[in-house]
Design an enzyme around this catalytic site. Structure first.
Site, short mmCIF file in Angstrom:
data_model
loop_
_atom_site.label_atom_id
_atom_site.label_comp_id
_atom_site.label_asym_id
_atom_site.label_seq_id
_atom_site.Cartn_x
_atom_site.Cartn_y
_atom_site.Cartn_z
N LYS A 1 9.55 -16.48 8.96
CA LYS A 1 10.37 -16.28 7.77
C LYS A 1 10.80 -14.83 7.70
O LYS A 1 10.03 -13.94 7.38
CB LYS A 1 9.65 -16.64 6.48
CG LYS A 1 10.69 -16.80 5.36
CD LYS A 1 10.17 -16.64 3.95
CE LYS A 1 10.18 -15.21 3.47
NZ LYS A 1 11.49 -14.56 3.42
N GLU B 1 -0.21 -6.63 7.17
CA GLU B 1 0.19 -5.23 7.39
C GLU B 1 0.97 -4.83 6.15
O GLU B 1 2.05 -5.33 5.91
CB GLU B 1 1.12 -5.10 8.60
CG GLU B 1 0.52 -5.52 9.92
CD GLU B 1 -0.59 -4.60 10.37
OE1 GLU B 1 -0.75 -3.51 9.78
OE2 GLU B 1 -1.31 -5.00 11.29
N CYS C 1 6.72 1.86 7.24
CA CYS C 1 5.45 1.69 6.53
C CYS C 1 4.50 2.86 6.78
O CYS C 1 3.73 3.22 5.91
CB CYS C 1 4.80 0.39 6.94
SG CYS C 1 4.73 0.20 8.72
N GLU D 1 4.01 4.56 -2.77
CA GLU D 1 4.88 4.41 -1.61
C GLU D 1 6.33 4.42 -2.10
O GLU D 1 6.67 3.72 -3.04
CB GLU D 1 4.59 3.09 -0.90
CG GLU D 1 5.46 2.87 0.31
CD GLU D 1 5.10 1.60 1.06
OE1 GLU D 1 5.01 0.54 0.44
OE2 GLU D 1 4.93 1.69 2.29
#
Ligand code: NAD
Ligand code: MN
Length: 519
Positions: free
Chosen positions: A190, A266, A301, A400
């Site tokens: 996906k 992750e 990331c 973040e």
């Protein structure tokens, strides 16, 4: 040969934009009629309409994947056969590198040069590496008593769903799909709702390479509909996810609410990049620090989003850093000279801008950037932005950002650097610049992160595990560690002397008396 900007713009007009879900070896016929539009982030113009697979459509796709798995056509094939197919797929990806790079750039807004230099070759290497690996791994035989033979073998786990983000659509997909397929599983990929294009091309090319129908499917759609249906599905055996920590937690919940499917995550990061005063080359460190936060518009990331500089070199270092930041200039992503592309979407840009506003409000000191640029293009471009004087409790020091925004903090001692570095809910990556081997050893051990880069930032290849400590995730992508996530372990205990009794002392009957702690 480096192509010209005109070459890429000419290609766009002829480029097919693949937006159809791919199930059981063909463009899927769907129950659901829901669709959504995707956009080119560099122009704001529509690229195409993508179907949202609902629960029924996900059920059909999972059934196709299960049927392919149960048929054994792939799951029971010899590792050498799977290797041959994966190597053909790697070669096909390489043949289509320009097309894939173009689709990736159009869909994400990233510079075409980055897509060509990083995304596509790294994806090729992932597919080839796991293909090469699978016919070189032996199973185990346990050191049992002489009349017993116990094998410990690895089997494919079954139906695997891979749910991936939009920042490196093809590469994140390949980190998951390659080991999952190499191990013999059936896969449902996906893609992030914003970036389905290269995932769909990957499935088409996989079929061309010889992946049997139903073994590799692409299910398009939104997270709350399509992603959720996969997460809660009773016949999906494992989920491998890359994305935000919040949604990663959601997948753990889906697993517990359904069939206890195995979950690998992750997730996000707020990675520290620490520059010690004894750094051997401040120019090299400044270049890497700028790359570590501005590459891929900061939508990485493991971006080195917190720069920790020892106070005695801070002024000198920041001067070099600002010079390097100026090398990242927003431009047309299809111009091969462009070094900074567009952010993925208008809402994402607005989120980054609100974090920039919070930095101003909370008293951080802007050194460069901070503004939207190229608004006339219709795209979502932000300048490379550096804030100094960021404290650990400011929003930009903790959260973040996933954009081109660097937070600079200073420290006096190595202890203080480690304390700041580890003061985060995340633990994905960390950088450390020092010419002292003792400092390198002691500090890299104390930093809680899945990867510590010493005297470089973000260097890597497929041979090493990648993933996070703490809320950066569970499990690892890449390397043989990732392969084992996609395998079940089976013990086969064969004895030649019939039933083994406890009195004979030959074995530890699993359900009988505990032997531990007793004579
Ligand atoms: P996201 O979590 O919003 O989405 C990731 C995927 O999950 C997408 O495919 C999305 O459709 C799906 N999803 C979203 N909501 C869902 C729901 N309720 N149920 C099921 N599925 C759902 O992340 P994003 O915005 O696409 O990507 C940015 C995030 O990804 C950042 O936090 C970044 O740090 C992280 N990321 C991590 C890594 C890594 O390797 N650690 C790599 C790239 C990105
Ligand atoms: Mn998101």
């Amino acid at each position: 040969m480096k192509q010209q900007k005109t070459h890429w713009h000419d290609r766009v007009t002829a480029q097919r934009i693949p937006t159809e879900a791919f199930v059981a070896g063909r463009r899927a016929t769907l129950q659901s009629e829901d669709i959504y539009e995707i956009f080119n982030p560099a122009t704001g113009k529509p690229l195409g309409a993508v179907p949202i697979l609902g629960e029924q459509d996900v059920n059909s796709a999972v059934s196709a994947a299960r049927a392919a798995f149960d048929s054994g056509v792939w799951s029971q094939s010899a590792p050498a056969e799977r290797k041959a197919v994966l190597l053909r797929l790697a070669a096909l990806l390489e043949d289509h590198a320009e097309e894939l790079a173009l689709l990736e750039s159009l869909n994400t807004g990233k510079p075409i040069s980055d897509a060509l230099a990083v995304d596509i070759p790294s994806a090729v290497s992932a597919i080839a590496w796991y293909g090469e690996a699978v016919d070189k791994i032996y199973d185990d035989v346990a050191p049992t008593a002489n009349d017993v033979m116990a094998f410990i073998t690895r089997e494919p786990i079954g139906v695997v769903a891979a749910v991936v983000p939009w920042n490196f659509p093809l590469l994140m997909a390949c980190w998951k799909v390659a080991p999952a397929l190499a191990a013999g599983n059936s896969v449902l990929l996906k893609p992030a709702e914003l970036t389905p294009l290269t995932a769909i091309r990957l499935a088409e090319l996989a079929q061309e390479a010889g992946i049997p129908d139903g073994v590799f499917n692409v299910v398009t759609g939104t997270g709350p509909v399509t992603g959720r249906a996969l997460g809660l599905h009773m016949d999906v055996d494992a989920i491998t996810f890359t994305g935000s920590t919040a949604i990663g937690k959601q997948f753990m919940a889906y697993s517990s609410q359904s069939n206890l499917k195995r979950v690998s995550l992750e997730c996000g990061g707020k990675s520290p990049n620490i520059v010690m005063a004894d750094c051997r080359d401040l120019d090299e460190a400044a270049l890497a620090a700028a790359f570590g936060i501005f590459f891929n518009q900061g939508e990485v990331c493991c971006a080195g989003s917190r720069l920790l500089v020892q106070d005695s070199i801070k002024d000198a270092f920041l001067e070099k850093l600002i010079t390097q930041a100026a090398e990242f200039v927003a431009g047309d992503p299809l111009d091969p000279d462009t070094t900074l592309g567009a952010l993925i979407s208008q809402p994402h840009m607005a989120k980054v801008q609100s974090l920039i506003a919070s930095a101003h409000d909370e008293g951080a000191n802007l050194l460069c950037g901070g503004e939207q640029v190229r608004a006339e293009s219709g795209g979502f471009f932000l300048e490379p932005t550096v804030f100094d004087g960021v404290s650990q409790d400011m929003t930009i020091g903790r959260e973040e950002i996933f954009g081109p925004v660097l937070s600079v903090m200073d420290f006096a001692t190595p202890d203080e650097a480690v304390q700041i570095a580890n003061n985060s809910i995340y633990g994905l990556g960390a950088g450390l610049w020092t010419s002292n081997i003792d400092t390198a050893l002691t500090m890299s051990k104390r930093i809680k992160a899945g990867t510590v880069w010493v005297n470089n930032y973000d260097e890597s290849d497929i041979t090493v595990p990648f993933g996070g400590y703490k809320q950066s995730g569970i499990g690892r992508d890449k390397s043989l560690q990732a392969l084992s996530f996609f395998q079940e372990t089976k013990t086969t205990w064969i004895s030649s002397s019939g039933i083994i009794g406890i009195d004979q002392g030959k074995a530890d009957p699993v359900c009988a008396m505990p032997l531990s702690g007793k004579e």
